[in-house]
Each structure stands twice: as C-alpha cells, then as structure tokens.
Design an enzyme around this catalytic site. Structure first.
Site, PDB file in Angstrom:
ATOM      1  N   GLY A   1    -112.060  -6.018   3.281  1.00 47.21           N
ATOM      2  CA  GLY A   1    -112.688  -4.743   2.949  1.00 47.21           C
ATOM      3  C   GLY A   1    -113.076  -4.607   1.487  1.00 47.21           C
TER       4      GLY A   1
ATOM      5  N   GLY B   1    -114.170  -6.976  10.274  1.00 39.33           N
ATOM      6  CA  GLY B   1    -113.864  -5.552  10.154  1.00 39.33           C
ATOM      7  C   GLY B   1    -115.145  -4.749   9.973  1.00 39.33           C
ATOM      8  N   GLY B   2    -115.476  -4.433   8.729  1.00 39.50           N
ATOM      9  CA  GLY B   2    -116.610  -3.554   8.425  1.00 39.50           C
ATOM     10  C   GLY B   2    -117.904  -3.949   9.124  1.00 39.50           C
TER      11      GLY B   2
ATOM     12  N   GLU C   1    -106.632 -14.436   6.924  1.00 37.72           N
ATOM     13  CA  GLU C   1    -107.309 -13.323   6.266  1.00 37.72           C
ATOM     14  C   GLU C   1    -106.714 -13.108   4.878  1.00 37.72           C
ATOM     15  OE1 GLU C   1    -109.269 -10.556   9.318  1.00 37.72           O
ATOM     16  OE2 GLU C   1    -107.235  -9.842   9.013  1.00 37.72           O
TER      17      GLU C   1
ATOM     18  N   ASN D   1    -112.690  -6.025  14.734  1.00 39.37           N
ATOM     19  CA  ASN D   1    -111.559  -5.105  14.585  1.00 39.37           C
ATOM     20  C   ASN D   1    -112.124  -3.792  14.042  1.00 39.37           C
ATOM     21  OD1 ASN D   1    -109.241  -3.749  13.906  1.00 39.37           O
ATOM     22  ND2 ASN D   1    -108.634  -5.151  12.256  1.00 39.37           N
TER      23      ASN D   1
ATOM     24  N   SER E   1    -114.250  -9.703   4.636  1.00 40.81           N
ATOM     25  CA  SER E   1    -115.617  -9.499   4.138  1.00 40.81           C
ATOM     26  C   SER E   1    -116.615 -10.518   4.687  1.00 40.81           C
ATOM     27  CB  SER E   1    -115.651  -9.466   2.611  1.00 40.81           C
ATOM     28  OG  SER E   1    -114.880  -8.376   2.141  1.00 40.81           O
TER      29      SER E   1
ATOM     30  N   HIS F   1    -101.660  -7.802  11.302  1.00 39.86           N
ATOM     31  CA  HIS F   1    -102.765  -7.543  10.378  1.00 39.86           C
ATOM     32  C   HIS F   1    -102.196  -7.062   9.038  1.00 39.86           C
ATOM     33  CE1 HIS F   1    -106.277  -5.730   8.518  1.00 39.86           C
ATOM     34  NE2 HIS F   1    -106.991  -6.509   9.314  1.00 39.86           N
TER      35      HIS F   1
ATOM     36  N   GLU G   1    -102.984  -4.781   7.122  1.00 38.37           N
ATOM     37  CA  GLU G   1    -102.831  -3.317   6.990  1.00 38.37           C
ATOM     38  C   GLU G   1    -101.566  -2.840   7.707  1.00 38.37           C
ATOM     39  OE1 GLU G   1    -106.804  -2.388   8.311  1.00 38.37           O
ATOM     40  OE2 GLU G   1    -107.572  -3.306   6.480  1.00 38.37           O
TER      41      GLU G   1
ATOM     42  N   LYS H   1    -110.629  -1.009  13.633  1.00 31.63           N
ATOM     43  CA  LYS H   1    -109.634  -0.212  12.881  1.00 31.63           C
ATOM     44  C   LYS H   1    -109.701   1.258  13.323  1.00 31.63           C
ATOM     45  CE  LYS H   1    -110.007  -3.653   9.303  1.00 31.63           C
ATOM     46  NZ  LYS H   1    -109.947  -4.035   7.902  1.00 31.63           N
TER      47      LYS H   1
HETATM   48  P1  PGA Z   1    -113.373  -6.789   6.701  1.00 26.84           P
HETATM   49  O1  PGA Z   1    -111.995  -6.715   7.514  1.00 26.84           O
HETATM   50  O2  PGA Z   1    -114.312  -7.672   7.484  1.00 26.84           O
HETATM   51  O3  PGA Z   1    -113.846  -5.371   6.595  1.00 26.84           O
HETATM   52  O4  PGA Z   1    -113.035  -7.377   5.354  1.00 26.84           O
HETATM   53  C1  PGA Z   1    -111.487  -7.828   8.183  1.00 26.84           C
HETATM   54  C2  PGA Z   1    -110.186  -7.474   8.853  1.00 26.84           C
HETATM   55  O5  PGA Z   1    -109.474  -6.613   8.360  1.00 26.84           O
HETATM   56  O6  PGA Z   1    -109.849  -8.034   9.913  1.00 26.84           O
END
Ligand code: PGA
Length: 254
Positions: free
Chosen positions: A176, A237-238, A170, A10, A216, A98, A100, A12
C-alpha cells in the site's frame, strides 16, 4: 516445472455491496475471455463471500481474508468464522498471516500455524503471507526474518498436509506504499523461500509450490515481476479494486 499462476485480489475492508457485486461481475465477465493459464481468487469482505461463491466460476474462485485459529467446526467464539464454516459455504481459499493482521491484531507465526492447521483440516487452501519490515531489510536481516516466519508457521506439518499451500511474499514496506520490490529483490527472496521449502518438505513439493508476490503490484510492474522464474503470480491489494487494472495484472501472469 511450470506452475500454474495464481492472481489473488485482497479487497481488505473496501467497497460497499452494490459496487462490490458490480466489480465481481466485471472480473467474472473479463475472466471468461482469458485464454492463458491462470487461476484467479477474490477475497472480499467476509459478508459478501456467500454471494460471490454463488457467482464464482472454475476460473474465478473465492477466498476469505482471514480464518479463525480454532480447529473446532463450531463453538462459542463470538465473531470468529471457522475454516469448516468457510469450506461448507463453498469458499476455497483463506489468506492467513497478512501483515495487517499481524500489525493490528497481534498475530504471530504461532497463531498463524494454528490457522493453517484449521485450513488443512477443513480442506481450504491457505495463502500464507510472510515478509520483512523496512528496518529488517535495511539492516540486512530480511532473509532471516522470512525464513523464521516460514519455519514457525509451517512447523509440524507433513508435505501431504500442505499439498494445497500457497505462500505470498509481501515485504511490509511495499504494501500500500507505492514502493514495489524490484523484480530482482522479489526473485532472490522467492528463490530463498523455495530453497527453505525444499529443505523442509523435499524437492517435488518445493518445485510445485506456488509463491506469489504482493506489495504495490500494478499493471506497470506486473510483467517484470511475474517474468521471474520463482514468482508464480501475485496477491494484489489496491490494484484489485479496479477491474481494468486487475485484469491487466492477470493478463501479465497468464
Ligand atoms: P497492495 O496490497 O497491492 O495495495 O500493496 C497488497 C496486499 O496487502 O496484499
């Protein structure tokens, strides 16, 4: 039953177009050399979807980060992208719910239920995200919270309508933040989710459902998380923004 793992990136609201093309190219190239069983999905900013679809392969598919809750194929809904428009552009997946989107756009599980409905109608694979916040975990309510989320979002569907469904657990406190759920915490929640799905949709559906972990996830912890029996891959994500890290995570799942 052994489920085929899925690792989804993802992106983002990250990466300008020239670098995005480069990163997608690097992932495609590395993925072509993989020998293990694993599906890969990339969810870039929506403007890039169509370009990525053209370069996608059987192994590396493309997903949207969100989808309109409207079931209409077309209509006067400025800024919205319907599930049908995504599907007609060759997009195969849509991330829905998600944390967010829940936090910054007020999405509730009632709204997310409609998004899943739109995906089902258009033939998209919904990747439904759920997970508790830190205070909910600290007060011991995490199982209840996640069970309620799922029961609301999957209300009124039949098992066959949800045959493509993927769930991503999640924990919000891990997204994050650099804090990852331990592999035991991930496993116990995934097992709980599978148990709930069994009670809602039956044993064979529950056994074949892919449940991803997200929060993470990185090369250093992917192995231990993915080795858990109820974890079928990850939503990243990251670490999905660096080709090497992402590929290392994919290798850990395959
Ligand atoms: P992250 O994000 O790996 O940066 O923690 C995961 C996500 O939001 O799907």
């Amino acid at each position: 039953m052994k489920r085929r793992p899925l690792v989804a990136g993802n992106w983002k609201m990250n990466i300008l177009y020239p670098e995005a093309k480069e990163l997608f190219g690097a992932i495609n190239e590395a993925a072509a050399t993989l020998t293990g069983d694993v599906d890969i999905m990339i969810a870039p900013p929506s403007l890039y979807l169509r370009w990525f679809v053209k370069d996608s392969t059987a192994r590396v598919t493309v997903g949207a980060q969100d989808v309109s809750q409207r079931e209409e194929t077309e209509g006067a809904f400025t800024g919205e992208i319907s599930a049908a428009i995504l599907a007609s552009s060759g997009v195969e997946y849509a991330i829905v719910g998600h944390s967010e989107r829940r936090a910054y756009h007020g999405e509730t599980d009632e709204i997310i239920q409609k998004k899943i409905q739109a995906c089902v109608k258009a033939g998209l694979t919904p990747v439904y995200c759920c997970g508790e916040k830190l205070d909910e975990r600290e007060s011991g309510r995490h199982f209840d919270v996640v069970r309620n989320q799922i029961s609301t979002a999957l209300k009124d569907f039949t098992a066959s309508e949800l045959s493509k469904l993927v769930i991503a657990y999640e924990p919000v406190w891990a997204i994050g933040t650099g804090k990852t759920a331990s592999s035991e915490q991930a496993q116990e929640m995934h097992a709980e989710i599978r148990k709930l799905i069994h009670s809602l949709f039956g044993e064979s559906f529950a056994k074949s459902l892919r449940i991803l972990y997200g929060g993470s996830c990185k090369p250093s912890n992917a192995d231990s998380i993915f080795s858990q029996p109820d974890v079928d891959g990850g939503l990243i994500g990251g670490a999905a923004l660096k080709a090497k890290d992402f590929m290392d995570i994919i290798r850990a799942a395959s």
